[in-house]
Design an enzyme around this catalytic site. Structure first.
Site, PDB file in Angstrom:
ATOM      1  N   HIS A 125     -21.283   4.671 -28.233  1.00  0.00           N
ATOM      2  CA  HIS A 125     -22.489   4.616 -29.065  1.00  0.00           C
ATOM      3  C   HIS A 125     -23.494   5.576 -28.419  1.00  0.00           C
ATOM      4  O   HIS A 125     -23.456   5.798 -27.217  1.00  0.00           O
ATOM      5  CB  HIS A 125     -22.992   3.169 -29.001  1.00  0.00           C
ATOM      6  CG  HIS A 125     -24.116   2.841 -29.913  1.00  0.00           C
ATOM      7  ND1 HIS A 125     -25.429   3.104 -29.601  1.00  0.00           N
ATOM      8  CD2 HIS A 125     -24.137   2.234 -31.132  1.00  0.00           C
ATOM      9  CE1 HIS A 125     -26.203   2.670 -30.594  1.00  0.00           C
ATOM     10  NE2 HIS A 125     -25.445   2.145 -31.529  1.00  0.00           N
ATOM     11  N   ASP A 202     -20.584  -1.458 -21.859  1.00  0.00           N
ATOM     12  CA  ASP A 202     -21.443  -1.693 -23.023  1.00  0.00           C
ATOM     13  C   ASP A 202     -20.779  -2.806 -23.832  1.00  0.00           C
ATOM     14  O   ASP A 202     -19.762  -2.592 -24.488  1.00  0.00           O
ATOM     15  CB  ASP A 202     -21.569  -0.400 -23.847  1.00  0.00           C
ATOM     16  CG  ASP A 202     -22.244  -0.636 -25.208  1.00  0.00           C
ATOM     17  OD1 ASP A 202     -22.513  -1.801 -25.560  1.00  0.00           O
ATOM     18  OD2 ASP A 202     -22.492   0.361 -25.918  1.00  0.00           O
ATOM     19  N   GLN A 205     -20.741  -5.114 -28.726  1.00  0.00           N
ATOM     20  CA  GLN A 205     -19.774  -5.746 -29.641  1.00  0.00           C
ATOM     21  C   GLN A 205     -18.860  -6.711 -28.872  1.00  0.00           C
ATOM     22  O   GLN A 205     -18.422  -7.731 -29.412  1.00  0.00           O
ATOM     23  CB  GLN A 205     -18.910  -4.683 -30.344  1.00  0.00           C
ATOM     24  CG  GLN A 205     -19.705  -3.653 -31.139  1.00  0.00           C
ATOM     25  CD  GLN A 205     -20.429  -4.241 -32.343  1.00  0.00           C
ATOM     26  OE1 GLN A 205     -20.011  -5.247 -32.915  1.00  0.00           O
ATOM     27  NE2 GLN A 205     -21.523  -3.614 -32.734  1.00  0.00           N
ATOM     28  N   LYS A 228     -27.128  -9.443 -31.951  1.00  0.00           N
ATOM     29  CA  LYS A 228     -25.792  -9.352 -32.548  1.00  0.00           C
ATOM     30  C   LYS A 228     -25.004 -10.651 -32.345  1.00  0.00           C
ATOM     31  O   LYS A 228     -23.936 -10.832 -32.911  1.00  0.00           O
ATOM     32  CB  LYS A 228     -25.011  -8.186 -31.928  1.00  0.00           C
ATOM     33  CG  LYS A 228     -25.587  -6.824 -32.310  1.00  0.00           C
ATOM     34  CD  LYS A 228     -24.731  -5.724 -31.761  1.00  0.00           C
ATOM     35  CE  LYS A 228     -25.463  -4.412 -31.653  1.00  0.00           C
ATOM     36  NZ  LYS A 228     -25.548  -3.657 -32.902  1.00  0.00           N
ATOM     37  N   CYS A 404     -24.427   5.804 -35.231  1.00  0.00           N
ATOM     38  CA  CYS A 404     -24.860   6.120 -33.856  1.00  0.00           C
ATOM     39  C   CYS A 404     -23.684   6.564 -32.993  1.00  0.00           C
ATOM     40  O   CYS A 404     -23.666   6.290 -31.784  1.00  0.00           O
ATOM     41  CB  CYS A 404     -25.581   4.938 -33.197  1.00  0.00           C
ATOM     42  SG  CYS A 404     -27.068   4.461 -34.041  1.00  0.00           S
TER      43      CYS A 404
END
Ligand code: PMP
Length: 446
Positions: A125, A202, A205, A228, A404
């Site tokens: 991202h 990261d 998700q 999220k 992104c």
């Protein structure tokens, strides 16, 4: 605990899911961007705005004490959710972007020098690209990229070739927001650590779809956003190993992150406050407690099995239904055997646990190579934005554009994709309605 239709009971806890758009029942498939909020989170936010609304850590009065207790209680909940050793490891930020920027700025100021290298994954991202570029520009260092294969998996052979003494940190996606495949982060971490290189994951998700145990993973940093995973917008987390966080200079200066201040010199507060300058978004951060409690509840016992079965059914259905549409390209389909093996292992484990009566964490949560219910695709002859607009009129919320991830789009030779992303509150019926609507939209455009 759950009656006949547990998914309907879950849906019932999300007021936003009950609405209509353009006269059609909402089918919300943009969960990769942000999740809807359960009533427990809405209630906590309301309760704090109506009652425990005072700045944290600052005042000697009841309201401030209450707000601080909720804020610090959420930190403890986060610690428990990712199995971090201590509260000192949990830094509250405004989201994944802020967490990565914190490390890219602070870690790199201390440890990155001229000629050094940073490795990132090719499915990154923008928030896992740009902060590292900025750090590299400041230090005279450079970025190396783990290539993404045609099927969306990482080229691990190439990754091994990138490792070396000049690499100071590796920053990778747990799950790409475009490809939806659980990446082999444990393997990356082990290979990196064999050469003494720290790894940031990261988890924007990943935290939503995998069970994350930071001690088992042994990652050095894990970044995620609250919004999220059911919490209020403006909440976020950076997990970091204490010995690294201790060595890193503060990121921002201001109130709350200090010990003593004179005009000549400042000493800093101990972790985690050293990295939490200024008034935090304390209500949003506090909402992480009910949000993670809720997420945890979906990962345990009978409901976890129901959700896992449904997620597998949605993945299988979408994979074949999308492939049947003429001219459809799906981005991020792991090889049949690896993919099937990932799913089968998860299902077999669930069956085994179910049979023994010991329902626990389904193994599928987090298995490298498995596909989460997130699909990005293009359909020949149809602009993604046209498809999205038509789908919206049919009540289906999807994502389009660069998402992104411009370098990843370039890798696949496109400038836009359509993405649908599911959470446990989405049903197989919604997936079917989406496919029927998509077919209708394609007919209208061709
Ligand atoms: N990384 C990934 C994989 C993401 O999906 C996102 C959000 N789309 C981010 C980072 C950035 O998260 P945020 O905007 O909440 O900071």
């Amino acid at each position: 605990m759950y009656s006949m239709n547990p998914i309907e009971e879950i849906r019932g806890q999300f007021p936003a899911l009950g609405q209509s758009v353009w006269g059609k029942p909402l089918v919300y498939l943009d969960n990769g961007a942000t999740s809807q909020k359960p009533q427990c989170v809405i209630d906590l936010v309301n309760r704090m705005h109506c009652g425990a609304n005072a700045n944290v850590h600052r005042a000697m009065h009841k309201l401030s004490d209450d707000a601080t207790a909720l804020y610090e209680g959420a930190r403890e909940k986060v610690r428990e959710f990712i199995n971090a050793p201590a509260r000192e490891n949990i830094i509250f930020t405004s989201g994944t972007t802020a967490s990565v920027n914190l490390v890219a700025s602070s870690f790199c100021r201390k440890f990155l020098g001229e000629g050094d290298e940073i490795i990132i994954s090719g499915d990154s991202h923008h928030s896992n690209i740009v902060p590292w570029q900025m750090a590299c520009q400041a230090a005279g260092a450079s970025i190396k990229v783990i290539p993404v294969l045609e099927n969306g998996m990482w080229d691990m052979e190439a990754f091994r070739g990138l490792l070396g003494s000049r690499v100071k940190i590796i920053a990778v996606e747990h799950i790409s927001n475009v490809l939806g495949i659980v990446n082999p982060i444990k393997e990356v971490i082990d290979l990196a650590h064999a050469q003494g290189i720290p790894v940031l994951v990261d988890g924007a998700q990943g935290i939503v779809h995998c069970k994350v145990d930071v001690q088992e993973l042994d990652c050095d940093f894990y970044a995620f956003s609250g919004h999220k995973i059911y919490a209020a917008t403006g909440s976020g987390v950076l997990y970091g190993k204490q010995q690294l966080l201790e060595q890193m200079p503060p990121y921002m200066g201001g109130g709350d992150m200090v010990d003593t201040v004179t005009f000549e010199k400042t000493t800093y507060a101990p972790l985690p406050l050293k990295f939490e300058a200024g008034t935090p978004n304390f209500i949003a951060q506090a909402s992480l407690a009910p949000a993670l409690e809720f997420a945890q509840g979906l990962r345990e016992g009978e409901i976890a099995r129901v959700i896992e079965e449904q997620e597998c059914a949605i993945v299988e259905y979408l994979r074949s239904a999308l492939q049947e549409i003429e001219g459809c390209t799906i981005y991020g389909l792991p090889p049949e055997d690896g993919y099937a093996a990932g799913l089968d292992a998860g299902l077999a484990r669930t069956a085994e646990l179910g049979a023994s009566g010991e329902l626990g964490e389904p193994a599928r949560f987090g298995e490298p190579g498995s596909k989460i219910p997130l699909f990005s695709f293009n359909i020949q002859g149809c602009f993604p934005s046209d498809l999205a607009q038509l789908l919206d009129k049919m009540g289906v919320a999807v994502r389009t554009g660069l998402m992104c991830c411009e370098p990843l789009m370039t890798r696949f030779g496109v400038t836009s994709m359509v993405r649908v992303s599911f959470l446990p509150y989405n049903t197989l019926d919604e997936a079917k309605y989406f496919i029927a609507s998509l077919k209708r939209a394609v007919r209208m455009l061709r």
